[in-house]
Every structure is written in C-alpha cells, then in structure tokens.
Design an enzyme around this catalytic site. Structure first.
Site, PDB file in Angstrom:
ATOM      1  CE  LYS A   1      -7.188  -0.787   5.985  1.00 50.73           C
ATOM      2  NZ  LYS A   1      -7.946  -0.303   4.842  1.00 50.73           N
TER       3      LYS A   1
ATOM      4  CG  ASP B   1       0.702  -2.678   6.237  1.00 51.74           C
ATOM      5  OD1 ASP B   1      -0.267  -2.922   6.978  1.00 51.74           O
ATOM      6  OD2 ASP B   1       0.625  -1.941   5.241  1.00 51.74           O
TER       7      ASP B   1
ATOM      8  CG  HIS C   1      -1.904   0.980   1.380  1.00 55.14           C
ATOM      9  ND1 HIS C   1      -1.673   2.254   1.846  1.00 55.14           N
ATOM     10  CD2 HIS C   1      -3.223   0.931   1.094  1.00 55.14           C
ATOM     11  CE1 HIS C   1      -2.813   2.928   1.836  1.00 55.14           C
ATOM     12  NE2 HIS C   1      -3.764   2.149   1.390  1.00 55.14           N
TER      13      HIS C   1
ATOM     14  CD  GLN D   1      -6.580  -5.032   3.816  1.00 53.02           C
ATOM     15  OE1 GLN D   1      -7.504  -5.785   4.140  1.00 53.02           O
ATOM     16  NE2 GLN D   1      -6.796  -3.797   3.412  1.00 53.02           N
TER      17      GLN D   1
END
Ligand code: 7TS
Length: 414
Positions: free
Chosen positions: A231, A205, A127, A208
């Site tokens: 999220k 990261d 991202h 997700q």
C-alpha cells in the site's frame, strides 16, 4: 496539469502503468490506492536486479552472493526502522502483510496473555483483519470483544473506550490509525495515552496511515504496530510487525523452522535472537529488497509533502463530489482530519453497478464492503463506492471521476 506541492508530472514518469489505456482507448485513472498502490520502476528494478545479479538465500552461506543478498535484505530493516522511528532495528519483524502481523500477535502474545472473561477492545471501523483474529482468540479463551463505536461524523467515540477501560478487564486495545473506508485519522496518541494510564497493551493497525503520513512510533508509544508494503509503492507479500523488544522476547514463536532457531536437539530447541525468532524459513527476499526501494522513493519526496498533496486532492474531491446530485459521502468532511479515501453512494445505484459504469470511462475505484462489514452495518448500507488517492493522482483525474459519476447518474435518471 494543475500545480501541486509535489512534482506529479515527474513522479508519473516513474509509473509506466499510468500510461496505459483501458477499454481500448480510455486513459487509466487509478483511484484504488487503498487496496494497493502502483509500483515505480525503481521498485521493479530493485527486485529484478536481485534476481538478475545476486539471487541467493540469506543468513546461511558465506559466498559473495549470499552476503550481498543478506546485506540488501537487512538494509531494508534499517530503512523501515528509520521510516517509522522505531527504537531498535531488531524489533522490526518481516511478515507477509498487516493481516499476518495481527495474526502473529493474536496467536502468540494473545494466547499467552488473554484469558477467560478478559476483554479485547477494537473499533467499529476496523478491517476484518483486525477483528477476525481477535474473535478466534476470544472463542478459544472465553474472552470478550467490545467495540468502540463510530459517531455520525465518522469519529471514534472515545468515551466508550473509557467505559471499557474502567472495567479493569481489558487486555488489549486495537485500532486502525486511519480507516480504510471513512478515511478518518484516529486520535492515536490520545487513545494510547488512555490505555497506558491503565497499563493496557495497544496494537495499532498502520496499513492505511504509514503510506500517507509521517508515523513516529516513539511518539505514538503503542506496543504493537502493523503495516503492509504493497500500500506504499512496495511489492505484495511483505509487511511489518513492530513490537517492543521486551514483548517480542516474551512471546513464543509463531512458525517453527529454519532460521528461527539457535540449536535444535531431538526434544529441545532454543530460539534465535530477535527478530529472526519470528522469521522462520526462507523469507520473501526479493520483495523485502523492493520494499527498501519503495521507502527510498517516499523519503525522497518527504512524507510531509505526501500528506500535503493528499489533503489538497482530497479537499478538492470532497468539494467536487459534494456538488453531484444524489451524492452521499461518508466520514469526516474536513480534508485535514482524514486521509485520501472517500467512500460514497450515489442515489440508489448499487456500488458494483456504479464502479462498472465508470470503469468504462477508465476510472478504477473499489466497490463493496471493503472488508469492513461491521462498519457497513453501522452505516446501515451493504456496500459503498470508494475512491482513494496517492502521490501520482491529479485534480484532473478527480474531474474525470466526477464526469464519469455524472454520466452514471444520468443513465440512472437521478
Ligand atoms: N488494515 C487496514 C486498515 C487495511 O486497509 C487493510 C487492507 C488491511 C488491514 C489488510 O492488509 P493486507 O495487506 O494484509 O491485506 N485494506 C484493503 C482495502 O481497503 N482494500 O483492499 C485491501
């Protein structure tokens, strides 16, 4: 409704928004969960309960409201630490989201530790929030950025990582545990192992991954870890930076101001203990409390079952989408090796047109570059459409998506 490993019918009752209609009479089919998930009433009520009953600033006053607010805010820190199996609660720093967590590391640890001709390794499926902060740092310091490539199956080419590590110049390796476009689940433990063998720091990261699978930081063994509450059923404006205590202790503060200090004199200031050294000013108290309710909600289902449900629905969607004429799906085709994110293109229909047409049928998907233009270049496309699933999505909704895509296909005569 088709059976699942989790009780979707019961879960959906906690999300009143899923009952709403769009375009007058179309039931909403919300498949944009990688961007942000919906929030259950338990999270919304935790936030309104704070504002209605014990709204107060934290860490500062001795009155009862302040004590209640402080306790609730700090309780979320304990919940987060347990949820990701972090070794110590004081290593959990509340920030605004993954983006701020990564910037915090780049601006503090990065500036202190990265110098001229050093290398920062990232990947082609990051991202923008895990590319741009490193570009800014590299420009400032005269350092270099290198990319681990993505193969045609959507997997990272780890032999390239080895080549970079062999130079002896790598200061940081940073990668996403799950791609927000391809859904690929990185071989995180292996990447960390290779970096640690060379004494190289690793940032993961988890934007997700944390919402969709069990993450165990002590097993993972990285140095920095970032993710966002919104999220994973929580509110916007809250996220987490986790870093090992010795690293946080060595890092200069990111923001200066209230709460992050021990003593301030005219020309000298000393810092507060961890994690407060990195939480300057009045934090997002209400939303941190709401985040705690989101974690409770996921824990009650169990992350193993969240993952199992997603594998099931993703497998079903991959199968049904593949049957559509003109369909091109990106990323691994094995649902066991990916998260519930499916990017695709249908014939030569522009993703924005496709998303607009199926929105008329009530289906909300994302189209565009998904803040991953480096990956778009690698895939040689300007954009993709993306459907992404969560705990409340059903196979029936996948069927609605497929019908809507077929309608678009017929409109474009593909
Ligand atoms: N990293 C990954 C892997 C992401 O998917 C996202 C957001 C971020 C970082 C940034 O998170 P934030 O909470 O700070 O914004 N991804 C997306 C997306 O895929 N569509 O909208 C936001």
């Amino acid at each position: 409704m088709q059976a699942s490993v989790i009780n979707i019918e019961k879960i959906r009752k906690d999300f009143p928004i899923l009952e709403r209609k769009v375009h007058k009479d179309k039931p909403l089919v919300y498949l944009d969960n990688a961007a942000t998930t919906q929030k259950p009433v338990q999270v919304i009520e935790a936030i309104s309960n704070y504002y209605l009953n014990y709204n107060s600033n934290i860490h500062r006053a001795v009155h009862e409201l302040a004590e209640e607010a402080t306790a609730a805010y700090e309780l979320t820190r304990d919940k987060v630490a347990k949820f990701i199996n972090a070794p110590r609660r004081e290593e959990i720093v509340f920030v605004r989201g993954t983006t701020e967590a990564i910037n915090l590391v780049a601006y503090t640890w990065g500036r202190q530790n990265v110098g001229k001709d050093d290398i920062i390794v990232t990947t082609e499926y990051e991202h923008h929030s895990n590319i741009v902060p490193w570009q800014l740092l590299a420009k400032e310091k005269g350092a270099r950025i290198e990319y681990v490539g993505v193969d045609d199956g959507g997997q990272l080419m780890l032999e390239q990582l080895d080549r970079y590590l062999e130079t002896g110049r790598v200061k940081l390796v940073t990668f996403s545990q799950m791609s927000n476009v391809l859904g690929t689940i990185s071989d995180s433990e292996e990447i960390v192992r290779r970096c640690k063998a060379r004494g190289v720091r690793v940032l993961v990261d988890g934007a997700q991954s944390v919402p969709h699978m069990k993450v165990d930081l002590q097993r993972l063994g990285c140095d920095f870890f970032a993710f966002s509450a919104h999220k994973m059923l929580g509110p916007t404006g809250v996220g987490v930076l986790w870093a090992r205590r010795d690293l946080l202790e060595g890092m200069v503060p990111f923001n200066g101001g209230g709460d992050m200090i021990r003593e301030v004199h005219k020309y000298e200031t000393t810092w507060n203990d961890l994690p407060y050294k990195f939480e300057a000013g009045t934090p997002n108290i209400a939303d941190v409390i709401g985040f705690g309710a989101a974690i409770d909600y996921l824990e009650a289902i169990g992350m193993d079952r969240v993952r199992e449900h997603e594998v099931e629905i993703t497998r079903y969607a991959l199968e049904k989408l593949s049957e559509i004429k003109g369909m091109k799906i990106y990323g691994p085709m094995d649902a066991g090796k990916r998260g519930g994110v499916i990017s695709f293109n249908l014939g030569d229909i522009h993703p924005h047109d496709l998303a607009t047409i199926i929105d008329e049928d009530g289906v909300a998907i994302r189209s565009g570059h998904h803040c991953a233009q480096v990956l778009m270049e690698r895939l040689d496309v300007s954009a993709t459409s993306r459907a992404s699933f969560y705990i409340y999505n059903t196979k029936d909704e996948v069927d609605v998506l497929v019908r809507a895509l077929n309608r678009a296909r017929e409109l474009f005569r593909i």
